[in-house]
Design an enzyme around this catalytic site. Structure first.
Site, PDB file in Angstrom:
ATOM      1  N   CYS A   1     -12.769 -48.554  44.748  1.00 51.71           N
ATOM      2  CA  CYS A   1     -11.231 -48.790  44.594  1.00 51.71           C
ATOM      3  C   CYS A   1     -10.562 -47.753  45.725  1.00 51.71           C
ATOM      4  CB  CYS A   1     -10.962 -48.565  43.220  1.00 51.71           C
ATOM      5  SG  CYS A   1     -11.360 -46.855  42.464  1.00 51.71           S
TER       6      CYS A   1
ATOM      7  N   ARG B   1      -2.196 -53.448  48.070  1.00 48.46           N
ATOM      8  CA  ARG B   1      -2.878 -52.331  48.710  1.00 48.46           C
ATOM      9  C   ARG B   1      -4.159 -52.933  49.493  1.00 48.46           C
ATOM     10  NH1 ARG B   1      -4.460 -47.599  44.721  1.00 48.46           N
ATOM     11  NH2 ARG B   1      -4.827 -46.622  46.980  1.00 48.46           N
TER      12      ARG B   1
END
Length: 299
Positions: free
Chosen positions: A257, A198
């Protein structure tokens, strides 16, 4: 002395026997199945623990769309951050704490069954509310079960309401504008807690844009745990974060995040390692990439 970072199963059991003011919170959750955490809690939890749900208790109301934009019932409902899991205001959070009977003289212990992915949110929020006596149960529910700890099922009895008083924040919340303004400056070191694919922009299962904030370093939050599901030793964590930082000042670190949740195990691990406290960008990637004018890096 209060527990302020981690607490072991034997330490929690001793604390429960001592009769000291204590409240335990089960923060189990699942992003793919938002109702699963509550179901798991009702199936099995540490006796006396209350369930703290990421969506219902630890995030702000997103509001309902109205004729003139999003409708909020009061100023207190305005979120303290953006992103997929916006922080509630400190005042709204204090109202919830008071409603479940948590008071300023209590030790809080938080846990989940998800590798400390979700319980850190409540640990950080209590610190943000000025409450230092909060610790994460090292190893979570699995460690409790492995030690032969008793389990309860169903819902716990409600508590009398208290009056939790907000104090000066003990942890720093950073806004998306502050992150943007500090890009490229040595006063800010961004650490992204998402998995490497990611971070590199190879996949993006949750947000509309793949990639990462330019200049951010990658430290997947799961790297903080050993094979037993407990946090690695302080020495090992210090060595690993020192390698990630490559000479950068730990005091400049801002964690993020996808939506400000899984970043917190990194923040906690740095404190265990003696490298904290550090800051949190709670809006994280989900807020950053919502503006097409912000730069995106890949690779």
């Amino acid at each position: 002395m209060p527990y302020t970072t981690l607490i072991s199963v034997p330490q929690l059991q001793a604390l429960m026997r001592s009769g000291q003011p204590l409240m335990v919170f089960d923060c189990s959750f699942d992003l793919a199945q938002p109702t699963l955490g509550a179901s798991q809690y009702r199936e099995a939890h540490i006796p006396g623990a209350l369930h703290a749900d990421l969506d219902r208790h630890l995030s702000a109301r997103h509001g309902a769309p109205g004729a003139h934009g999003t409708v909020m019932t009061s100023a207190a409902d305005l979120p303290a951050s953006g992103g997929r899991h916006p922080l509630p205001s400190r005042e709204r959070f204090a109202t919830w704490l008071s409603g479940v009977g948590f008071s300023n003289d209590m030790q809080a212990v938080v846990y989940d069954r998800n590798g400390a992915n979700y319980c850190g949110r409540l640990w950080w929020m209590l610190q943000w509310a000025g409450h230092d006596a909060v610790a994460v149960l090292d190893g979570g529910l699995q460690a409790w079960q492995a030690a032969g700890g008793a389990l309860a099922s169903g819902d716990e009895a409600t508590h009398f309401a208290s009056h939790f008083v907000l104090r000066e924040p003990l942890r720093r919340l950073v806004s998306v504008q502050q992150v943007h303004d500090a890009l490229g400056h040595s006063a800010q070191t961004l650490i992204d807690a998402r998995g490497a694919p990611r971070y590199r922009g190879e996949v993006e299962p949750l947000d509309p844009v793949a990639g990462h904030i330019p200049g951010a370093l990658n430290r997947p939050f799961s790297d903080n745990l050993g094979a037993d599901g407990c946090f690695k030793s302080a020495d090992q964590l210090r060595t690993e974060f020192t390698a990630v930082l490559q000479g950068r000042n730990p005091a400049t670190v801002v964690h993020h995040c996808g939506s400000g949740v899984s970043a917190i195990p990194n923040l906690l691990a740095m404190e265990v390692a003696g490298l904290g406290p550090t800051a949190l960008f709670a809006g994280s990637w989900s807020e950053w990439c919502s503006d097409p004018g912000r730069p995106v890096a890949r690779g």
